[in-house]
Motif scaffolding. Structure first.
Motif, PDB file in Angstrom:
ATOM      1  N   ARG A  10      26.349  64.803  10.890  1.00 42.79           N
ATOM      2  CA  ARG A  10      26.927  64.544  12.156  1.00 42.79           C
ATOM      3  C   ARG A  10      26.565  65.533  13.058  1.00 42.79           C
ATOM      4  NH1 ARG A  10      33.301  63.876  11.578  1.00 42.79           N
ATOM      5  NH2 ARG A  10      32.408  61.868  10.491  1.00 42.79           N
ATOM      6  N   SER A  11      26.513  66.796  12.751  1.00 43.48           N
ATOM      7  CA  SER A  11      26.128  67.869  13.653  1.00 43.48           C
ATOM      8  C   SER A  11      24.860  67.679  14.339  1.00 43.48           C
ATOM      9  CB  SER A  11      26.072  69.394  13.217  1.00 43.48           C
ATOM     10  OG  SER A  11      25.291  69.339  12.054  1.00 43.48           O
ATOM     11  N   ASP A  12      23.880  67.300  13.302  1.00 47.17           N
ATOM     12  CA  ASP A  12      22.436  66.736  13.701  1.00 47.17           C
ATOM     13  C   ASP A  12      22.433  65.691  14.695  1.00 47.17           C
ATOM     14  OD1 ASP A  12      19.732  66.901  13.579  1.00 47.17           O
ATOM     15  OD2 ASP A  12      19.687  65.455  12.382  1.00 47.17           O
ATOM     16  N   ARG A  13      23.214  64.717  14.589  1.00 47.74           N
ATOM     17  CA  ARG A  13      23.325  63.443  15.558  1.00 47.74           C
ATOM     18  C   ARG A  13      23.814  63.919  16.754  1.00 47.74           C
ATOM     19  NH1 ARG A  13      26.251  60.878  11.539  1.00 47.74           N
ATOM     20  NH2 ARG A  13      28.012  60.692  12.809  1.00 47.74           N
ATOM     21  N   ARG A  14      24.826  64.804  16.762  1.00 49.76           N
ATOM     22  CA  ARG A  14      25.515  65.245  18.017  1.00 49.76           C
ATOM     23  C   ARG A  14      24.453  66.332  19.000  1.00 49.76           C
ATOM     24  NH1 ARG A  14      31.602  66.018  15.677  1.00 49.76           N
ATOM     25  NH2 ARG A  14      32.115  63.692  15.759  1.00 49.76           N
ATOM     26  N   ARG A  15      23.539  67.012  18.324  1.00 54.28           N
ATOM     27  CA  ARG A  15      22.861  67.920  18.920  1.00 54.28           C
ATOM     28  C   ARG A  15      21.579  66.952  19.682  1.00 54.28           C
ATOM     29  NH1 ARG A  15      20.854  70.632  14.290  1.00 54.28           N
ATOM     30  NH2 ARG A  15      22.816  71.089  13.389  1.00 54.28           N
ATOM     31  N   ARG A  16      21.411  65.827  18.876  1.00 60.61           N
ATOM     32  CA  ARG A  16      20.108  65.140  19.623  1.00 60.61           C
ATOM     33  C   ARG A  16      20.754  64.215  20.662  1.00 60.61           C
ATOM     34  NH1 ARG A  16      15.849  63.739  14.888  1.00 60.61           N
ATOM     35  NH2 ARG A  16      15.808  65.862  13.804  1.00 60.61           N
ATOM     36  N   GLY A  17      22.016  63.594  20.550  1.00 59.97           N
ATOM     37  CA  GLY A  17      22.607  62.823  21.577  1.00 59.97           C
ATOM     38  C   GLY A  17      22.377  61.488  20.941  1.00 59.97           C
ATOM     39  N   LYS A  18      22.843  60.487  21.839  1.00 60.69           N
ATOM     40  CA  LYS A  18      22.711  58.957  21.814  1.00 60.69           C
ATOM     41  C   LYS A  18      21.163  58.397  21.714  1.00 60.69           C
ATOM     42  CE  LYS A  18      27.390  57.630  22.817  1.00 60.69           C
ATOM     43  NZ  LYS A  18      28.244  56.829  23.660  1.00 60.69           N
ATOM     44  N   HIS A  58      18.508  55.923  15.765  1.00 61.47           N
ATOM     45  CA  HIS A  58      19.378  56.681  14.659  1.00 61.47           C
ATOM     46  C   HIS A  58      19.131  56.022  13.323  1.00 61.47           C
ATOM     47  CE1 HIS A  58      22.049  53.222  15.697  1.00 61.47           C
ATOM     48  NE2 HIS A  58      22.626  53.476  14.604  1.00 61.47           N
TER      49      HIS A  58
END
Length: 99
Positions: free
Chosen positions: A9-17, A21
């Motif tokens: 989740r933190s990796d996804r949030r750092r990279r953005g939408k 994915h």
């Protein structure tokens, strides 16, 4: 084929939408970041799922039987229909005239 857990989740949030994915999550299995084991299908959760499934099946069969019995009662002899009007489901099942 490797079963992959949800992406970090933190990796996804750092990279953005973005639209890619799914590709990132599928790559996590190849890169070794995904460490989930496949489900064995023979534990307590599987046993409870089977109980829930059979219970739902029994309830559905009971409902079908009740609906079928009431549909037959609609087309029954008027005297019998009048006698059974307002009866509860257990009373309909115990009716001596059905036998």
């Amino acid at each position: 084929m490797v079963e992959v857990n949800r992406g970090d989740r933190s990796d996804r949030r750092r990279r953005g939408k973005d639209r890619h994915h799914r590709c990132r999550n599928s790559g996590s299995g190849v890169s070794g970041r995904a460490t989930a084991d496949a489900k064995s299908g023979d534990g307590h959760v599987e046993m409870l799922r089977m109980f829930k499934h059979s219970n739902g099946s029994a309830i559905k069969s009971r409902s079908q039987a009740i609906n079928q019995l009431k549909a037959i009662l609609v087309r029954a002899d008027p005297a019998l229909r009048e006698a059974m009007t307002g009866s509860s489901n257990p009373a309909l099942f115990r009716c001596p005239t059905w036998r």
